[in-house]
Scaffold this active site. Sequence first.
Site, PDB file in Angstrom:
ATOM      1  N   GLY A  10       0.376  33.281 -16.098  1.00 34.78           N
ATOM      2  CA  GLY A  10      -1.080  33.425 -16.220  1.00 34.78           C
ATOM      3  C   GLY A  10      -1.629  34.065 -14.964  1.00 34.78           C
ATOM      4  O   GLY A  10      -2.763  33.819 -14.551  1.00 34.78           O
ATOM      5  N   LYS A  12      -2.761  36.825 -14.061  1.00 39.19           N
ATOM      6  CA  LYS A  12      -3.959  37.694 -14.004  1.00 39.19           C
ATOM      7  C   LYS A  12      -5.244  36.924 -14.319  1.00 39.19           C
ATOM      8  O   LYS A  12      -6.335  37.498 -14.328  1.00 39.19           O
ATOM      9  CB  LYS A  12      -3.805  38.859 -14.986  1.00 39.19           C
ATOM     10  N   ILE A  15      -7.737  31.388 -12.467  1.00 38.76           N
ATOM     11  CA  ILE A  15      -7.073  30.525 -11.482  1.00 38.76           C
ATOM     12  C   ILE A  15      -5.702  31.085 -11.119  1.00 38.76           C
ATOM     13  O   ILE A  15      -5.268  30.982  -9.967  1.00 38.76           O
ATOM     14  CB  ILE A  15      -6.983  29.050 -11.973  1.00 38.76           C
ATOM     15  N   THR A  80      -4.937  23.176 -19.839  1.00 40.63           N
ATOM     16  CA  THR A  80      -5.505  22.021 -20.543  1.00 40.63           C
ATOM     17  C   THR A  80      -4.971  21.926 -21.981  1.00 40.63           C
ATOM     18  O   THR A  80      -4.110  22.708 -22.379  1.00 40.63           O
ATOM     19  CB  THR A  80      -7.037  22.168 -20.555  1.00 40.63           C
ATOM     20  N   ALA A 105      -1.504  18.370 -14.113  1.00 36.40           N
ATOM     21  CA  ALA A 105      -2.665  17.911 -13.334  1.00 36.40           C
ATOM     22  C   ALA A 105      -3.946  18.331 -14.056  1.00 36.40           C
ATOM     23  O   ALA A 105      -4.275  19.519 -14.076  1.00 36.40           O
ATOM     24  CB  ALA A 105      -2.631  18.509 -11.933  1.00 36.40           C
ATOM     25  N   HIS A 135     -19.359  23.744 -16.962  1.00 34.38           N
ATOM     26  CA  HIS A 135     -18.414  24.815 -16.638  1.00 34.38           C
ATOM     27  C   HIS A 135     -19.002  26.198 -16.919  1.00 34.38           C
ATOM     28  O   HIS A 135     -19.995  26.322 -17.637  1.00 34.38           O
ATOM     29  CB  HIS A 135     -17.122  24.660 -17.446  1.00 34.38           C
ATOM     30  N   LYS A 139     -14.957  29.397 -20.431  1.00 33.72           N
ATOM     31  CA  LYS A 139     -13.976  28.336 -20.690  1.00 33.72           C
ATOM     32  C   LYS A 139     -13.767  28.170 -22.194  1.00 33.72           C
ATOM     33  O   LYS A 139     -14.747  28.087 -22.937  1.00 33.72           O
ATOM     34  CB  LYS A 139     -14.446  27.025 -20.053  1.00 33.72           C
ATOM     35  N   GLY A 145     -10.419  19.230 -19.650  1.00 31.52           N
ATOM     36  CA  GLY A 145      -9.292  18.301 -19.469  1.00 31.52           C
ATOM     37  C   GLY A 145      -9.642  17.213 -18.471  1.00 31.52           C
ATOM     38  O   GLY A 145      -9.262  16.046 -18.637  1.00 31.52           O
ATOM     39  N   THR A 146     -10.388  17.577 -17.454  1.00 26.49           N
ATOM     40  CA  THR A 146     -10.769  16.596 -16.427  1.00 26.49           C
ATOM     41  C   THR A 146     -11.692  15.527 -17.016  1.00 26.49           C
ATOM     42  O   THR A 146     -11.509  14.331 -16.769  1.00 26.49           O
ATOM     43  CB  THR A 146     -11.508  17.314 -15.277  1.00 26.49           C
TER      44      THR A 146
HETATM   45  N1  LIG Z   1      -5.974  21.780 -13.547  1.00 22.75           N
HETATM   46  C1  LIG Z   1      -6.886  22.463 -12.857  1.00 22.75           C
HETATM   47  O1  LIG Z   1      -7.257  22.096 -11.729  1.00 22.75           O
HETATM   48  C2  LIG Z   1      -7.448  23.704 -13.450  1.00 22.75           C
HETATM   49  C3  LIG Z   1      -7.096  24.062 -14.721  1.00 22.75           C
HETATM   50  N2  LIG Z   1      -7.582  25.195 -15.289  1.00 22.75           N
HETATM   51  C4  LIG Z   1      -7.068  25.505 -16.602  1.00 22.75           C
HETATM   52  O2  LIG Z   1      -6.167  26.603 -16.478  1.00 22.75           O
HETATM   53  C5  LIG Z   1      -6.171  27.370 -17.687  1.00 22.75           C
HETATM   54  C6  LIG Z   1      -6.495  28.818 -17.340  1.00 22.75           C
HETATM   55  O3  LIG Z   1      -7.837  28.902 -16.922  1.00 22.75           O
HETATM   56  P1  LIG Z   1      -8.490  30.295 -16.481  1.00 22.75           P
HETATM   57  O4  LIG Z   1      -7.686  30.906 -15.388  1.00 22.75           O
HETATM   58  O5  LIG Z   1      -9.921  30.027 -16.262  1.00 22.75           O
HETATM   59  O6  LIG Z   1      -8.299  31.145 -17.831  1.00 22.75           O
HETATM   60  P2  LIG Z   1      -8.081  32.731 -17.952  1.00 22.75           P
HETATM   61  O7  LIG Z   1      -8.315  33.057 -19.386  1.00 22.75           O
HETATM   62  O8  LIG Z   1      -8.862  33.421 -16.899  1.00 22.75           O
HETATM   63  O9  LIG Z   1      -6.537  32.907 -17.591  1.00 22.75           O
HETATM   64  C7  LIG Z   1      -5.467  32.633 -18.447  1.00 22.75           C
HETATM   65  C8  LIG Z   1      -4.486  33.765 -18.278  1.00 22.75           C
HETATM   66  O10 LIG Z   1      -3.265  33.424 -18.922  1.00 22.75           O
HETATM   67  C9  LIG Z   1      -2.829  34.593 -19.623  1.00 22.75           C
HETATM   68  N3  LIG Z   1      -1.870  34.202 -20.643  1.00 22.75           N
HETATM   69  C10 LIG Z   1      -2.103  33.787 -21.911  1.00 22.75           C
HETATM   70  N4  LIG Z   1      -0.941  33.501 -22.512  1.00 22.75           N
HETATM   71  C11 LIG Z   1       0.046  33.751 -21.613  1.00 22.75           C
HETATM   72  C12 LIG Z   1       1.454  33.660 -21.652  1.00 22.75           C
HETATM   73  N5  LIG Z   1       2.095  33.256 -22.756  1.00 22.75           N
HETATM   74  N6  LIG Z   1       2.159  33.982 -20.541  1.00 22.75           N
HETATM   75  C13 LIG Z   1       1.525  34.409 -19.436  1.00 22.75           C
HETATM   76  N7  LIG Z   1       0.185  34.532 -19.326  1.00 22.75           N
HETATM   77  C14 LIG Z   1      -0.542  34.197 -20.415  1.00 22.75           C
HETATM   78  C15 LIG Z   1      -4.105  35.206 -20.142  1.00 22.75           C
HETATM   79  O11 LIG Z   1      -3.909  36.535 -20.553  1.00 22.75           O
HETATM   80  P3  LIG Z   1      -4.963  37.196 -21.610  1.00 22.75           P
HETATM   81  O12 LIG Z   1      -6.237  37.344 -20.826  1.00 22.75           O
HETATM   82  O13 LIG Z   1      -4.304  38.479 -21.968  1.00 22.75           O
HETATM   83  O14 LIG Z   1      -5.103  36.236 -22.730  1.00 22.75           O
HETATM   84  C16 LIG Z   1      -4.989  35.083 -18.897  1.00 22.75           C
HETATM   85  O15 LIG Z   1      -4.759  36.132 -17.985  1.00 22.75           O
HETATM   86  C17 LIG Z   1      -7.211  26.696 -18.597  1.00 22.75           C
HETATM   87  O16 LIG Z   1      -6.568  25.793 -19.465  1.00 22.75           O
HETATM   88  C18 LIG Z   1      -8.099  25.952 -17.609  1.00 22.75           C
HETATM   89  O17 LIG Z   1      -8.762  24.861 -18.191  1.00 22.75           O
HETATM   90  C19 LIG Z   1      -8.444  26.025 -14.629  1.00 22.75           C
HETATM   91  C20 LIG Z   1      -8.868  25.696 -13.366  1.00 22.75           C
HETATM   92  C21 LIG Z   1      -8.416  24.494 -12.677  1.00 22.75           C
HETATM   93  O1  LIG Z   2     -11.350  25.958 -17.198  1.00 25.66           O
HETATM   94  C1  LIG Z   2     -11.674  25.644 -16.031  1.00 25.66           C
HETATM   95  O2  LIG Z   2     -12.339  26.375 -15.282  1.00 25.66           O
HETATM   96  C2  LIG Z   2     -11.243  24.330 -15.547  1.00 25.66           C
HETATM   97  N1  LIG Z   2     -10.423  23.626 -16.283  1.00 25.66           N
HETATM   98  C3  LIG Z   2      -9.926  22.335 -15.978  1.00 25.66           C
HETATM   99  C4  LIG Z   2     -10.442  21.317 -16.966  1.00 25.66           C
HETATM  100  O3  LIG Z   2     -10.570  21.622 -18.157  1.00 25.66           O
HETATM  101  O4  LIG Z   2     -10.692  20.176 -16.558  1.00 25.66           O
HETATM  102  C5  LIG Z   2     -10.139  21.948 -14.530  1.00 25.66           C
HETATM  103  C6  LIG Z   2     -11.454  22.400 -13.975  1.00 25.66           C
HETATM  104  O5  LIG Z   2     -12.458  21.654 -14.576  1.00 25.66           O
HETATM  105  C7  LIG Z   2     -11.669  23.882 -14.194  1.00 25.66           C
END
Ligand SMILES: NC(=O)C1=CN([C@@H]2O[C@H](COP(=O)(O)OP(=O)(O)OC[C@H]3O[C@@H](n4cnc5c(N)ncnc54)[C@H](OP(=O)(O)O)[C@@H]3O)[C@@H](O)[C@H]2O)C=CC1
Ligand SMILES: O=C(O)C1=N[C@H](C(=O)O)C[C@H](O)C1
EC number: 1.17.1.8
Length: 250
Positions: A10, A12, A15, A80, A105, A135, A139, A145-146
């Site tokens: 992920g 690109k 996060i 999530t 996490a 958010h 999203k 998830g949190t």
């Molecule tokens: N636990 C934590 O603290 C946090 C968790 N998150 C979670 O992280 C996840 C991502 O969030 P966010 O970055 O905002 O979302 P984004 O949509 O910005 O990023 C997800 C990325 O994953 C890519 N992707 C999708 N499928 C695949 C695959 N099979 N292999 C590789 N890459 C893939 C997407 O590509 P494409 O755009 O082409 O679909 C996209 O670039 C969410 O579930 C979010 O809730 C986010 C922030 C903090």
């Molecule tokens: O999608 C997000 O941005 C985030 N996802 C996680 C969640 O669903 O709890 C963590 C954080 O809230 C950011």
Amino acid sequence: MSKLRVAVLGAKGRIGSEAVKAVEAAEDMELVAALGRGDKLETLAETGAQVAVELTTPASVMGNLDFCVRHGIHAVVGTTGWTEDRLAQLRGWLDQSPRTGVLIAPNFSIGAVLTMKFAQLAAPYFESVEVVELHHPNKVDAPSGTATRTAQLIAEARRAAGTAPAPDATVTALDGARGADVDGVPVHAVRLRGLLAHQEVLLGAEGETLTIRHDSLHHSSFMPGILLGARRVVTTPGLTFGLEHFLDLS
Ligand SMILES: NC(=O)C1=CN([C@@H]2O[C@H](COP(=O)(O)OP(=O)(O)OC[C@H]3O[C@@H](n4cnc5c(N)ncnc54)[C@H](OP(=O)(O)O)[C@@H]3O)[C@@H](O)[C@H]2O)C=CC1
Ligand SMILES: O=C(O)C1=N[C@H](C(=O)O)C[C@H](O)C1
């Protein structure tokens, strides 16, 4: 000392792109792969990745973890969408690969982890408790998830203490007006341009309220948790749910 070989899935994304920079900047880590959608998972094995940081989507995470666990690659997961069924499936895979570790996490930021801890502590002492998560509008899942995990921990704490259900005299309501019911705790989700990731836990008793609020203002807030998770997961086989277990807060 050899560096920890880390891959980001992920890479690109919002996060994921921040995680790529954090791993590159960590002196004890080497970024061996940065994969996006459509890239071959075999790259992980070919580059000798020891840890995969999984930051994709709820639709992609299980396929990625299946590959990682089958190849003995530890994983740090921020994505999530976790349900009991998914966790059971993952545990089954890990049983077949007993030396592999996976950290899931719900939130990597220290403030969010402490919010959950404080909410758990406070929950039995107040009649009412509700969770509001806020958010950015890109999203894809709600509630977060949190917030889901926070509500579950609150519910567990209230059950353990024998706390009565929160009072609520609502007789009629528009669909969604009282939020989603997560283990008996109302959870409300706001999506607003300009926000990143925020949460309030509202607690109420006769004559007083307590609000626990956390704000992630930048994706950098999640990076120390991701790096800690990568360092610790390689010596922690099996499934660990929640960063608090690596912070000795559990
Ligand atoms: N636990 C934590 O603290 C946090 C968790 N998150 C979670 O992280 C996840 C991502 O969030 P966010 O970055 O905002 O979302 P984004 O949509 O910005 O990023 C997800 C990325 O994953 C890519 N992707 C999708 N499928 C695949 C695959 N099979 N292999 C590789 N890459 C893939 C997407 O590509 P494409 O755009 O082409 O679909 C996209 O670039 C969410 O579930 C979010 O809730 C986010 C922030 C903090
Ligand atoms: O999608 C997000 O941005 C985030 N996802 C996680 C969640 O669903 O709890 C963590 C954080 O809230 C950011």
